[in-house]
Structure formats: structure tokens, C-alpha cells
Design a protein around this motif. Structure first.
Motif, PDB file in Angstrom:
ATOM      1  N   ASP A  50      87.704  43.398   6.175  1.00  0.00           N
ATOM      2  CA  ASP A  50      86.347  43.168   5.683  1.00  0.00           C
ATOM      3  C   ASP A  50      86.443  42.402   4.369  1.00  0.00           C
ATOM      4  O   ASP A  50      86.985  42.899   3.387  1.00  0.00           O
ATOM      5  CB  ASP A  50      85.643  44.508   5.464  1.00  0.00           C
ATOM      6  CG  ASP A  50      84.178  44.334   5.070  1.00  0.00           C
ATOM      7  OD1 ASP A  50      83.772  43.184   4.795  1.00  0.00           O
ATOM      8  OD2 ASP A  50      83.450  45.344   5.028  1.00  0.00           O
ATOM      9  N   THR A  52      83.874  41.363   2.578  1.00  0.00           N
ATOM     10  CA  THR A  52      82.634  41.483   1.816  1.00  0.00           C
ATOM     11  C   THR A  52      82.922  41.456   0.318  1.00  0.00           C
ATOM     12  O   THR A  52      83.750  42.215  -0.184  1.00  0.00           O
ATOM     13  CB  THR A  52      81.897  42.786   2.169  1.00  0.00           C
ATOM     14  OG1 THR A  52      81.598  42.782   3.569  1.00  0.00           O
ATOM     15  CG2 THR A  52      80.597  42.898   1.387  1.00  0.00           C
ATOM     16  N   LEU A  61      78.319  38.912  -0.151  1.00  0.00           N
ATOM     17  CA  LEU A  61      78.590  37.940   0.908  1.00  0.00           C
ATOM     18  C   LEU A  61      79.680  38.491   1.815  1.00  0.00           C
ATOM     19  O   LEU A  61      80.692  38.998   1.333  1.00  0.00           O
ATOM     20  CB  LEU A  61      79.048  36.601   0.317  1.00  0.00           C
ATOM     21  CG  LEU A  61      78.110  35.916  -0.673  1.00  0.00           C
ATOM     22  CD1 LEU A  61      78.772  34.647  -1.213  1.00  0.00           C
ATOM     23  CD2 LEU A  61      76.770  35.592  -0.032  1.00  0.00           C
ATOM     24  N   LYS A  62      79.478  38.370   3.118  1.00  0.00           N
ATOM     25  CA  LYS A  62      80.503  38.828   4.055  1.00  0.00           C
ATOM     26  C   LYS A  62      81.636  37.814   4.186  1.00  0.00           C
ATOM     27  O   LYS A  62      82.740  38.156   4.605  1.00  0.00           O
ATOM     28  CB  LYS A  62      79.860  39.113   5.421  1.00  0.00           C
ATOM     29  CG  LYS A  62      78.887  40.286   5.378  1.00  0.00           C
ATOM     30  CD  LYS A  62      78.286  40.561   6.733  1.00  0.00           C
ATOM     31  CE  LYS A  62      77.324  41.739   6.666  1.00  0.00           C
ATOM     32  NZ  LYS A  62      76.678  42.013   7.977  1.00  0.00           N
ATOM     33  N   THR A  63      81.341  36.572   3.829  1.00  0.00           N
ATOM     34  CA  THR A  63      82.374  35.531   3.761  1.00  0.00           C
ATOM     35  C   THR A  63      82.343  34.964   2.349  1.00  0.00           C
ATOM     36  O   THR A  63      81.386  34.285   1.986  1.00  0.00           O
ATOM     37  CB  THR A  63      82.106  34.406   4.778  1.00  0.00           C
ATOM     38  OG1 THR A  63      81.983  34.959   6.079  1.00  0.00           O
ATOM     39  CG2 THR A  63      83.233  33.379   4.765  1.00  0.00           C
ATOM     40  N   CYS A  85      77.305  31.275   8.211  1.00  0.00           N
ATOM     41  CA  CYS A  85      78.694  31.718   8.338  1.00  0.00           C
ATOM     42  C   CYS A  85      79.061  32.828   7.355  1.00  0.00           C
ATOM     43  O   CYS A  85      80.221  33.222   7.269  1.00  0.00           O
ATOM     44  CB  CYS A  85      79.638  30.535   8.168  1.00  0.00           C
ATOM     45  SG  CYS A  85      79.495  29.301   9.485  1.00  0.00           S
ATOM     46  N   GLY A  86      78.084  33.319   6.605  1.00  0.00           N
ATOM     47  CA  GLY A  86      78.337  34.453   5.720  1.00  0.00           C
ATOM     48  C   GLY A  86      78.534  34.110   4.266  1.00  0.00           C
ATOM     49  O   GLY A  86      78.749  34.997   3.442  1.00  0.00           O
ATOM     50  N   TYR A 233      75.398  34.677  14.835  1.00  0.00           N
ATOM     51  CA  TYR A 233      76.079  34.613  13.549  1.00  0.00           C
ATOM     52  C   TYR A 233      76.004  35.997  12.897  1.00  0.00           C
ATOM     53  O   TYR A 233      75.146  36.240  12.040  1.00  0.00           O
ATOM     54  CB  TYR A 233      75.438  33.559  12.646  1.00  0.00           C
ATOM     55  CG  TYR A 233      75.630  32.142  13.132  1.00  0.00           C
ATOM     56  CD1 TYR A 233      76.740  31.403  12.736  1.00  0.00           C
ATOM     57  CD2 TYR A 233      74.718  31.532  13.987  1.00  0.00           C
ATOM     58  CE1 TYR A 233      76.937  30.094  13.175  1.00  0.00           C
ATOM     59  CE2 TYR A 233      74.898  30.234  14.431  1.00  0.00           C
ATOM     60  CZ  TYR A 233      76.009  29.521  14.022  1.00  0.00           C
ATOM     61  OH  TYR A 233      76.202  28.235  14.459  1.00  0.00           O
ATOM     62  N   LEU A 235      77.714  37.425  10.718  1.00  0.00           N
ATOM     63  CA  LEU A 235      78.045  37.509   9.299  1.00  0.00           C
ATOM     64  C   LEU A 235      77.006  36.824   8.409  1.00  0.00           C
ATOM     65  O   LEU A 235      77.179  36.768   7.191  1.00  0.00           O
ATOM     66  CB  LEU A 235      79.420  36.881   9.034  1.00  0.00           C
ATOM     67  CG  LEU A 235      80.609  37.470   9.786  1.00  0.00           C
ATOM     68  CD1 LEU A 235      81.882  36.715   9.427  1.00  0.00           C
ATOM     69  CD2 LEU A 235      80.771  38.955   9.496  1.00  0.00           C
ATOM     70  N   ALA A 236      75.938  36.315   8.992  1.00  0.00           N
ATOM     71  CA  ALA A 236      74.971  35.508   8.241  1.00  0.00           C
ATOM     72  C   ALA A 236      74.461  36.216   6.995  1.00  0.00           C
ATOM     73  O   ALA A 236      74.199  37.416   6.995  1.00  0.00           O
ATOM     74  CB  ALA A 236      73.797  35.138   9.149  1.00  0.00           C
ATOM     75  N   SER A 237      74.344  35.444   5.912  1.00  0.00           N
ATOM     76  CA  SER A 237      73.838  35.968   4.636  1.00  0.00           C
ATOM     77  C   SER A 237      72.316  35.899   4.646  1.00  0.00           C
ATOM     78  O   SER A 237      71.735  34.804   4.633  1.00  0.00           O
ATOM     79  CB  SER A 237      74.379  35.137   3.469  1.00  0.00           C
ATOM     80  OG  SER A 237      75.784  35.101   3.479  1.00  0.00           O
TER      81      SER A 237
END
Length: 314
Positions: A50, A52, A61-63, A85-86, A233, A235-237
Motif C-alpha cells: 500500500d 498511500t 494519495l494512493k499513488t 491513477c491515484g 480506476y 486508486l483514483a484520487s
């Protein structure tokens, strides 16, 4: 979550080597060549990792990727891609405040499956331009508006079917003579959901679905081929309204307070102070102004290089 990450709640303490806190808190300057990352024992797969990370106290943010506020890098399209994409995109301020605020609105209004910047033809362009556009873009269906721009009044749609049997010596006729007229099109109104628009495409068996507002102006487009390629998606923010996150850059100059107002009205999530010297009274005054006027908007200041400078800006 952000506070937990910022305070190192997930920190790993090794049996040997140094923790991140120990490495960076000893007061010495380091470059990438001065240390290596010590591998640790793992009992999990890559799928369980993870990433995050905290962007601010309230945004995670996850990415952990952020696109820079440069005019050759981040406008609405990049910001949308980053958020899906996060990560997050920070819109540049090398433009008018109105343009930048409109880019924020494009990101906040984005809904997967709707094309917000389709290639558009004007009625007076030639069929030759359509053929040329197909070679360049790889597709052949284009909405036609009065001024050849998005938010222009829709007057028709031209596709490969409209020009399939036109001999090459007829490619110099205007698009308005070959296109499918507005009255023969199936359109949808602004505000329609992705599922509703998808059903219209399926039932009509059409390849394109123009989305128009109450004034008949084109606001977006849906494509059957794009719907087939759409993917989730996870992981989207997104914010609490399920809209994509987006940041906007401003300078520390007083005249950019007007830019700040427009960005906040458009729904920006985080303001980045684009300054090469963050340890200045100008940045401190701008941060104070933002916190007083827009207490819910997150702020990222910069550039500062010491803990003392950072505390001064807090």
C-alpha cells in the motif's frame, strides 16, 4: 489517515542500518549517492503493498505521484490522468486566471467515459480536412459546431459513413454539405449519467453521442469505442463528492489573490505556492491570507530547505 502517515505511524524499525528519521535528522546534508536503501525481510507479495501517502494534512494519495505546474506538463488532461491513477496534477499559472480556473472546472466535472475535449470540425472546413484528421487521430467521427470549438452550437456530425462514397475530387466540398444534420442526430443533455448515456448508445446503435446543454452547445462527447476500452480506476484520487482531486499553482504576488478567488470558486482542492524562495515575507503573507479567507483549502508552500524555514511558513 494523513496525520498518521505524516507522524511516521507506519515506520519500520530495522535491526541494523538507520531509520528514515535517524538518517535525515542528524543535521548532515545528503545526496542520493551517500546512502542505499536497506532491504528488509518481507512476508507479503507485491499485490499487498500500500503506497498511500500524505500530500497534506487532509489529502492522501494512493499513488504518491504529483505532476508539476509547468505549462508544458499540467493542464486539465494531465490532471485528469494523474487523478484517475491515484496521484494529483497541479495546474500551472502561466496563463490568465480565468483559463486556469476553467481547467479546474474541467477536472472537477470529469466523469469517466465523457470526452471533454473532442476533435471538432466547423461547417466551412472541407471534407479533405476530415480525411486528414482521420489519418492523424486514427478515428473518423467528429462533431460539427458553428465555431469549430467545444461549447459552440452543435449543427451536425460527420463520420466515415458520410464520406465513404465521395470520390477524391469531391473532397473539396464543405463539411456542412456532407455531414449528418443536427435534426437527424441522437443527442443527450448535460447532466446525464454514464449509465444512462451508455444505454442510449446501445439502443440507438450509434457510434457517437453528442452531449449538449440547454442552449444546444456541445459540452462533451461519448464514443462507443471508448466505452469498450474504459476500465475501472480503483486508486483514483477523489473528494467527498466523488469528484477528481486537482491542485492549482499561484505566485506569492498580491495580484494573484484574484487568481486564488477564481480557483477556489471553481473547486480547487489544494493551492501550491510556486516560489523559488519560500523563506520570504511574501509567501508567509499569502499563506496567512489563504488560511483566513479559505480555511478549508489545503496549501503547499515552497521552496524551503530547512525545518526552521518550514515552521516559519506554517
Amino acid at each position: 489517515m494523513a496525520d498518521y502517515l505524516i507522524t511516521g505511524g507506519t515506520g519500520y524499525v530495522p535491526d541494523d542500518g538507520l531509520t528514515g528519521a535517524q538518517l535525515f535528522n542528524n543535521g548532515e546534508g545528503l545526496t542520493y549517492n551517500d546512502f542505499i536503501i536497506l532491504p528488509g525481510f518481507i512476508d507479503f507479495s507485491a499485490d499487498d503493498v500500500d503506497l498511500t501517502s500524505a500530500l497534506t494534512r487532509k489529502i492522501t494519495l494512493k499513488t504518491p505521484l504529483v505532476s508539476t505546474p509547468m505549462d508544458t506538463v499540467t493542464e486539465a488532461r494531465m490532471a485528469i490522468a494523474m487523478a484517475l491513477c491515484g496521484g494529483i496534477g497541479i495546474l500551472h499559472h502561466n496563463c490568465t486566471p480565468e483559463f486556469q480556473a476553467n481547467e479546474v472546472r474541467k477536472v472537477k466535472k470529469y466523469e469517466q467515459g465523457f470526452i471533454l475535449d473532442p476533435v471538432i470540425m466547423s461547417p466551412d472546413q472541407l471534407v479533405h480536412d476530415v480525411v486528414k484528421a482521420k489519418k492523424h487521430h486514427g478515428f473518423s467521427g467528429y462533431p460539427v459546431t458553428v465555431n469549430g470549438k467545444i461549447e459552440g452550437k452543435l449543427v451536425g456530425l460527420i463520420t466515415q459513413r458520410d464520406i465513404d462514397f465521395l470520390p477524391q475530387d469531391k473532397w473539396n466540398i464543405p463539411v456542412k454539405e456532407a455531414m449528418t444534420k443536427l435534426e437527424d442526430l441522437i443527442c443527450a443533455h448535460d447532466g446525464i449519467t454514464l449509465n444512462e448515456a451508455n444505454k442510449i448508445l446501445q439502443q440507438s446503435k450509434k457510434g457517437k453521442l453528442p452531449i449538449i446543454n440547454d442552449q444546444g452547445e456541445l459540452v462533451s462527447l461519448m464514443s462507443r469505442t471508448d466505452l469498450k476500452k474504459n476500465k475501472d480506476y480503483p486508486l483514483a484520487s477523489k473528494d467527498e463528492k466523488k469528484q477528481l482531486l486537482v491542485g492549482g499553482a499561484i505566485s506569492t504576488h498580491d495580484e494573484d489573490r484574484y487568481r486564488l478567488d477564481l480557483l477556489c470558486q471553481a473547486g480547487v482542492d489544494v493551492i501550491v505556492l510556486d516560489s523559488s524562495q519560500g523563506n520570504s515575507i511574501y509567501q508567509i503573507n499569502m499563506i496567512r491570507h489563504i488560511k483566513q479567507k479559505y480555511p478549508d483549502v489545503q496549501i503547499i508552500g515552497g521552496n524551503v530547505v530547512t525545518a526552521a524555514q518550514a515552521k516559519k511558513s506554517d
